[in-house]
Enzyme design. Structure first.
Site, PDB file in Angstrom:
ATOM      1  N   ARG A 213     -60.389 -12.750  -2.062  1.00  0.00           N
ATOM      2  CA  ARG A 213     -59.044 -13.111  -1.628  1.00  0.00           C
ATOM      3  C   ARG A 213     -58.909 -12.793  -0.139  1.00  0.00           C
ATOM      4  O   ARG A 213     -59.561 -11.884   0.378  1.00  0.00           O
ATOM      5  CB  ARG A 213     -57.987 -12.329  -2.406  1.00  0.00           C
ATOM      6  CG  ARG A 213     -58.024 -12.535  -3.913  1.00  0.00           C
ATOM      7  CD  ARG A 213     -56.979 -11.668  -4.584  1.00  0.00           C
ATOM      8  NE  ARG A 213     -56.954 -11.843  -6.031  1.00  0.00           N
ATOM      9  CZ  ARG A 213     -57.664 -11.111  -6.890  1.00  0.00           C
ATOM     10  NH1 ARG A 213     -58.466 -10.150  -6.428  1.00  0.00           N
ATOM     11  NH2 ARG A 213     -57.581 -11.323  -8.188  1.00  0.00           N
ATOM     12  N   LYS A 255     -56.114  -6.769  -5.759  1.00  0.00           N
ATOM     13  CA  LYS A 255     -54.803  -7.211  -6.230  1.00  0.00           C
ATOM     14  C   LYS A 255     -54.484  -6.681  -7.618  1.00  0.00           C
ATOM     15  O   LYS A 255     -53.345  -6.314  -7.908  1.00  0.00           O
ATOM     16  CB  LYS A 255     -54.748  -8.741  -6.225  1.00  0.00           C
ATOM     17  CG  LYS A 255     -53.407  -9.315  -6.654  1.00  0.00           C
ATOM     18  CD  LYS A 255     -53.432 -10.825  -6.624  1.00  0.00           C
ATOM     19  CE  LYS A 255     -52.104 -11.408  -7.082  1.00  0.00           C
ATOM     20  NZ  LYS A 255     -52.122 -12.897  -7.071  1.00  0.00           N
ATOM     21  N   HIS A 311     -56.497 -20.061   0.236  1.00  0.00           N
ATOM     22  CA  HIS A 311     -56.740 -19.538  -1.110  1.00  0.00           C
ATOM     23  C   HIS A 311     -57.519 -20.525  -1.974  1.00  0.00           C
ATOM     24  O   HIS A 311     -58.163 -20.128  -2.952  1.00  0.00           O
ATOM     25  CB  HIS A 311     -55.413 -19.192  -1.789  1.00  0.00           C
ATOM     26  CG  HIS A 311     -55.570 -18.371  -3.037  1.00  0.00           C
ATOM     27  ND1 HIS A 311     -55.986 -17.058  -3.022  1.00  0.00           N
ATOM     28  CD2 HIS A 311     -55.394 -18.692  -4.344  1.00  0.00           C
ATOM     29  CE1 HIS A 311     -56.046 -16.593  -4.260  1.00  0.00           C
ATOM     30  NE2 HIS A 311     -55.698 -17.565  -5.086  1.00  0.00           N
ATOM     31  N   ARG A 314     -61.136 -19.789  -2.682  1.00  0.00           N
ATOM     32  CA  ARG A 314     -61.474 -18.924  -3.821  1.00  0.00           C
ATOM     33  C   ARG A 314     -61.741 -19.781  -5.058  1.00  0.00           C
ATOM     34  O   ARG A 314     -62.656 -19.502  -5.833  1.00  0.00           O
ATOM     35  CB  ARG A 314     -60.338 -17.935  -4.065  1.00  0.00           C
ATOM     36  CG  ARG A 314     -60.534 -16.981  -5.238  1.00  0.00           C
ATOM     37  CD  ARG A 314     -59.510 -15.854  -5.152  1.00  0.00           C
ATOM     38  NE  ARG A 314     -59.312 -15.153  -6.403  1.00  0.00           N
ATOM     39  CZ  ARG A 314     -60.072 -14.162  -6.853  1.00  0.00           C
ATOM     40  NH1 ARG A 314     -61.129 -13.782  -6.146  1.00  0.00           N
ATOM     41  NH2 ARG A 314     -59.804 -13.557  -7.989  1.00  0.00           N
ATOM     42  N   HIS A 337     -61.457 -11.358 -11.981  1.00  0.00           N
ATOM     43  CA  HIS A 337     -60.489 -11.827 -12.976  1.00  0.00           C
ATOM     44  C   HIS A 337     -60.597 -10.974 -14.237  1.00  0.00           C
ATOM     45  O   HIS A 337     -61.689 -10.746 -14.749  1.00  0.00           O
ATOM     46  CB  HIS A 337     -60.744 -13.294 -13.324  1.00  0.00           C
ATOM     47  CG  HIS A 337     -60.368 -14.235 -12.219  1.00  0.00           C
ATOM     48  ND1 HIS A 337     -61.299 -14.875 -11.440  1.00  0.00           N
ATOM     49  CD2 HIS A 337     -59.159 -14.622 -11.756  1.00  0.00           C
ATOM     50  CE1 HIS A 337     -60.678 -15.634 -10.550  1.00  0.00           C
ATOM     51  NE2 HIS A 337     -59.385 -15.493 -10.718  1.00  0.00           N
ATOM     52  N   TYR A 346     -59.011 -20.836 -12.254  1.00  0.00           N
ATOM     53  CA  TYR A 346     -59.650 -20.891 -10.940  1.00  0.00           C
ATOM     54  C   TYR A 346     -60.931 -21.721 -10.958  1.00  0.00           C
ATOM     55  O   TYR A 346     -61.610 -21.827  -9.949  1.00  0.00           O
ATOM     56  CB  TYR A 346     -59.974 -19.471 -10.457  1.00  0.00           C
ATOM     57  CG  TYR A 346     -58.824 -18.816  -9.739  1.00  0.00           C
ATOM     58  CD1 TYR A 346     -58.793 -18.739  -8.354  1.00  0.00           C
ATOM     59  CD2 TYR A 346     -57.750 -18.290 -10.441  1.00  0.00           C
ATOM     60  CE1 TYR A 346     -57.735 -18.148  -7.688  1.00  0.00           C
ATOM     61  CE2 TYR A 346     -56.684 -17.700  -9.793  1.00  0.00           C
ATOM     62  CZ  TYR A 346     -56.690 -17.627  -8.417  1.00  0.00           C
ATOM     63  OH  TYR A 346     -55.629 -17.047  -7.766  1.00  0.00           O
TER      64      TYR A 346
END
Length: 359
Positions: A213, A255, A311, A314, A337, A346
């Site tokens: 990220r 995150k 983003h 990613r 994740h 994603y």
């Protein structure tokens, strides 16, 4: 034994009937109703619950508003959270809504659903369009989490449980599936090389190679609305966390709150090896999140590339990992994740690449 008595105003006009339940081992409970029959029914229900051992004190839910609950969450819980600014915005919106003025005991699935429907029809001042379903989902999820904390940790039980869990969440918008098309990567990197920000091109390549990220790679600042000053939200990737020999980059803060170590491809290693290393600057990328964001937008414009966000790189990286043959758990270990469902959001595999695998 319950007692039922009339209530009068200063002019001695009857204004209602007060039921009062006094039972040894329980706090005194009282409530006023318009009619005597309602008062008697309430008193009998309270006594029945006490007799069965299932009575709970809901008085705090009757005196605590949603705004009070959210304010306590902001004081006691939010300071330890990473996404503080976005959560503060959601708290402000919820507090100023009709829900915010309601006692917790009065919040029902119907009132939460009404808030949901109203927000979905509200025009966003930022976009000029109706508030996105995902934004409403975030607000309702936050409200649900705070209600759970109030019930489990703050001693504020609700008679009918968490009302947020009894409604249908807005259907989320289709996840972005933007990937680099045709010669877009080549055009993008050429435009990045022309940028006045010398870290833009290395950052773009590194993002595609690692699926990191932007907030994990780059130093990020945000405005503290209370003090009016800028505060550092993330420090970005540090040279001390990079091991070129083992080909890894350690991220102590991410995150989702869990540290992870990202393996580095040969190209990612070359990017790092070519970067200037200032002994007085611990950052790998000697720029900021905002600096890269602005430079990236301008580079896309120069390259004639539309609807591409940093983003999205990613997403691109995650999809490429699968196309290289990595398994789900291997990819999740790289991207961080926590669930395969989020990993799937994603991952956008190209049909033509899958066709090649089929032979």
């Amino acid at each position: 034994m319950a007692s039922i008595g009339p209530r009068y105003d200063r002019d001695k006009n009857l204004i209602g009937w007060q039921a009062r339940v006094i039972r040894k081992g329980f706090p005194t409970r009282s409530k006023t109703f318009r009619g005597k029959k309602e008062a008697e029914q309430w008193a009998r229900s309270i006594e029945s619950e006490m007799d069965k051992g299932v009575w709970r004190d809901y008085s705090r839910a009757e005196t605590t508003t949603v705004a009070d609950m959210l304010a306590r969450y902001a004081r006691e819980v939010l300071p330890d959270k990473k996404a503080r600014q976005s959560t503060e915005s959601l708290i402000k919106i919820l507090t100023e809504s009709e829900l915010g003025h309601m006692p917790l005991a009065a919040v029902s699935p119907e009132s939460v659903a009404a808030y949901r429907d109203h927000r979905l029809k509200t025009i966003s001042k930022k976009t000029g369009k109706p508030v996105a379903p995902q934004t409403v989902r975030h607000a309702l999820s936050l409200l649900s989490r705070v209600v759970n904390i109030a019930m489990k940790e703050w001693g504020i039980p609700l008679a009918h449980g968490n009302p947020c869990l009894q409604i249908k969440m807005p259907t989320p918008a289709k996840s972005r599936d933007r990937r680099l098309l045709d010669d877009e990567e080549t055009r993008l990197l050429i435009a990045c090389a022309e940028s006045r920000n010398p870290y833009l091109r290395p950052a773009v390549i590194f993002a595609i190679q690692t699926a990191m990220r932007a907030g994990e790679m780059l130093e990020k600042w945000e405005l503290n609305k209370e003090s009016g000053s800028q505060e550092k939200k993330s420090i970005g990737l540090q040279w001390s966390d990079v091991d070129l020999q083992k080909r890894t980059a350690h991220l102590p803060t991410t995150k989702n709150g869990e540290a992870r170590t990202v393996p580095l491809s040969s190209r990612a290693i070359r990017v790092l090896s070519d970067l200037p290393h200032n002994p007085n600057d611990p950052r790998v990328f000697g720029t900021t999140y905002e600096g890269i964001h602005q430079s990236f937008v301008r580079a896309c414009k120069r390259a004639g590339i539309e609807d591409l966000r940093f983003h999205d790189l990613r997403h691109e990286a995650t999809s490429r990992f699968f196309e290289k043959g990595l398994r789900e758990m291997q990819v999740a270990a790289i991207t961080g994740h926590k669930t395969l469902q989020m990993l799937k959001r994603y991952t956008h595999l190209k049909a033509e690449d899958l066709a090649k695998l089929l032979g």
